[in-house]
Motif scaffolding. Structure first.
Motif, PDB file in Angstrom:
ATOM      1  N   UNK A 109     -16.931  32.707 -14.589  1.00 16.82           N
ATOM      2  CA  UNK A 109     -17.734  33.816 -14.063  1.00 16.82           C
ATOM      3  C   UNK A 109     -18.273  34.653 -15.210  1.00 16.82           C
ATOM      4  N   UNK A 110     -19.424  35.264 -14.966  1.00 11.75           N
ATOM      5  CA  UNK A 110     -20.058  36.166 -15.930  1.00 11.75           C
ATOM      6  C   UNK A 110     -20.265  37.520 -15.247  1.00 11.75           C
ATOM      7  N   UNK A 111     -20.523  38.584 -16.014  1.00  8.29           N
ATOM      8  CA  UNK A 111     -20.687  39.908 -15.402  1.00  8.29           C
ATOM      9  C   UNK A 111     -21.728  39.959 -14.287  1.00  8.29           C
ATOM     10  N   UNK A 112     -22.793  39.178 -14.392  1.00  9.91           N
ATOM     11  CA  UNK A 112     -23.819  39.173 -13.341  1.00  9.91           C
ATOM     12  C   UNK A 112     -23.316  38.609 -12.014  1.00  9.91           C
ATOM     13  N   UNK A 113     -22.131  37.992 -12.002  1.00  5.05           N
ATOM     14  CA  UNK A 113     -21.560  37.438 -10.775  1.00  5.05           C
ATOM     15  C   UNK A 113     -20.817  38.485  -9.946  1.00  5.05           C
ATOM     16  N   UNK A 114     -20.652  39.686 -10.455  1.00  7.04           N
ATOM     17  CA  UNK A 114     -19.818  40.695  -9.793  1.00  7.04           C
ATOM     18  C   UNK A 114     -20.237  40.933  -8.350  1.00  7.04           C
ATOM     19  N   UNK A 115     -21.530  41.065  -8.079  1.00  6.61           N
ATOM     20  CA  UNK A 115     -21.987  41.335  -6.712  1.00  6.61           C
ATOM     21  C   UNK A 115     -21.670  40.154  -5.787  1.00  6.61           C
ATOM     22  N   UNK A 116     -21.945  38.943  -6.242  1.00  5.29           N
ATOM     23  CA  UNK A 116     -21.681  37.761  -5.423  1.00  5.29           C
ATOM     24  C   UNK A 116     -20.201  37.559  -5.150  1.00  5.29           C
ATOM     25  N   UNK A 118     -14.872  44.182  -9.837  1.00  6.02           N
ATOM     26  CA  UNK A 118     -15.221  42.915 -10.483  1.00  6.02           C
ATOM     27  C   UNK A 118     -16.032  43.132 -11.751  1.00  6.02           C
ATOM     28  N   UNK A 119     -16.859  44.144 -11.795  1.00  5.54           N
ATOM     29  CA  UNK A 119     -17.607  44.423 -13.034  1.00  5.54           C
ATOM     30  C   UNK A 119     -16.638  44.739 -14.177  1.00  5.54           C
ATOM     31  N   UNK A 120     -15.588  45.505 -13.887  1.00 11.00           N
ATOM     32  CA  UNK A 120     -14.589  45.825 -14.912  1.00 11.00           C
ATOM     33  C   UNK A 120     -13.847  44.565 -15.352  1.00 11.00           C
ATOM     34  N   UNK A 121     -13.465  43.741 -14.389  1.00  9.25           N
ATOM     35  CA  UNK A 121     -12.730  42.513 -14.708  1.00  9.25           C
ATOM     36  C   UNK A 121     -13.581  41.572 -15.549  1.00  9.25           C
ATOM     37  N   UNK A 122     -14.865  41.475 -15.230  1.00  8.52           N
ATOM     38  CA  UNK A 122     -15.745  40.529 -15.911  1.00  8.52           C
ATOM     39  C   UNK A 122     -16.346  41.081 -17.206  1.00  8.52           C
ATOM     40  N   UNK A 123     -16.036  42.322 -17.507  1.00 11.35           N
ATOM     41  CA  UNK A 123     -16.555  42.927 -18.738  1.00 11.35           C
ATOM     42  C   UNK A 123     -15.974  42.225 -19.961  1.00 11.35           C
ATOM     43  N   UNK A 124     -16.694  42.305 -21.042  1.00 11.34           N
ATOM     44  CA  UNK A 124     -16.236  41.711 -22.298  1.00 11.34           C
ATOM     45  C   UNK A 124     -14.859  42.271 -22.650  1.00 11.34           C
ATOM     46  N   UNK A 125     -13.994  41.397 -23.104  1.00 13.18           N
ATOM     47  CA  UNK A 125     -12.675  41.829 -23.531  1.00 13.18           C
ATOM     48  C   UNK A 125     -11.597  41.740 -22.470  1.00 13.18           C
ATOM     49  N   UNK A 126     -11.959  41.452 -21.233  1.00  9.55           N
ATOM     50  CA  UNK A 126     -10.957  41.301 -20.178  1.00  9.55           C
ATOM     51  C   UNK A 126     -10.128  40.053 -20.453  1.00  9.55           C
ATOM     52  N   UNK A 127      -8.845  40.134 -20.188  1.00 10.65           N
ATOM     53  CA  UNK A 127      -7.931  39.018 -20.420  1.00 10.65           C
ATOM     54  C   UNK A 127      -7.861  38.080 -19.217  1.00 10.65           C
ATOM     55  N   UNK A 128      -8.523  38.418 -18.132  1.00  8.78           N
ATOM     56  CA  UNK A 128      -8.446  37.644 -16.892  1.00  8.78           C
ATOM     57  C   UNK A 128      -9.433  36.485 -16.929  1.00  8.78           C
ATOM     58  N   UNK A 129      -8.982  35.314 -16.497  1.00 10.62           N
ATOM     59  CA  UNK A 129      -9.858  34.156 -16.339  1.00 10.62           C
ATOM     60  C   UNK A 129     -10.368  34.154 -14.914  1.00 10.62           C
ATOM     61  N   UNK A 130     -11.678  34.156 -14.750  1.00  7.10           N
ATOM     62  CA  UNK A 130     -12.288  34.149 -13.409  1.00  7.10           C
ATOM     63  C   UNK A 130     -13.251  32.974 -13.347  1.00  7.10           C
ATOM     64  N   UNK A 131     -13.049  32.139 -12.344  1.00  7.68           N
ATOM     65  CA  UNK A 131     -13.903  30.979 -12.116  1.00  7.68           C
ATOM     66  C   UNK A 131     -14.609  31.140 -10.785  1.00  7.68           C
TER      67      UNK A 131
END
Length: 182
Positions: A7-14, A48-61
């Motif tokens: 996932x990338x930051x632009x995916x937050x809304x979806x 989700x925007x916070x999670x997907x921000x640069x530097x987050x340690x979470x892996x989101x697929x």
């Protein structure tokens, strides 16, 4: 063809839209109606925007359909204080109802397990509501009941069960063998 990717930051809304929809579908009759009705796309999107921000340690697929619409996601990372015997944690996996039972969940778990292994994790667990029908999916993947706890959602006290995998390599191998290339 279903595509699984980071996932990338632009995916937050979806992600937030399908997250709210899957909760309302999966937990109807399990969680109090007001909890589900009060879920907000906007609040989830901020999360989700916070999670997907640069530097987050979470892996989101995310899993995308042929029209590039997000139809599922899985997230995970370091164990967050629930069961330290496991080093990794599957924080959540959700797939829109019409896309379930097509091998997408298995593919998401495989990819997440593979990425957690690459990060040095050798085990993983997740918390699932006891009455969630997805518990059968976790059991079919070899998850073993490892603990339980009571969690509060609105006015309800609900039981969560921890499913654990002591060997992420074995999970990654078993999910790779049985993947359904939808």
């Amino acid at each position: 063809m279903i595509h699984i990717r980071q996932a990338i930051p632009d995916d937050a809304a979806g992600i937030s839209e399908m997250h709210v929809e899957t909760w309302r579908t999966a937990y109807k009759g399990i969680m109090p109606d007001d909890v589900l009705a009060n879920m907000s796309y906007e609040k989830r999107e901020l999360m989700w925007r916070k999670i997907l921000a640069a530097g987050s340690d979470e892996t989101v697929l995310v899993a995308e359909d042929p029209q590039n619409r997000i139809i599922g996601f899985a997230s995970g990372g370091r164990e967050r204080g629930g069961l330290p015997v496991f080093k990794g944690e599957l924080y959540g996996i959700y797939i829109l109802a019409e896309w379930q039972r097509q091998g997408i969940g298995r593919r998401l778990v495989h990819e997440l397990a593979t990425r957690l292994i690459a990060r040095g994790f050798n085990s993983m667990f997740l918390w699932a509501l006891e009455k969630n029908t997805a518990c059968r999916f976790y059991e079919r993947l070899g998850g073993k009941k490892s603990a339980s706890r009571i969690v509060k959602f609105g006015s309800a006290d609900l039981v969560e069960i921890a499913y654990g995998w002591n060997n992420l390599h074995a999970l990654a191998e078993s999910t790779a063998e049985k993947q359904n290339p939808v």
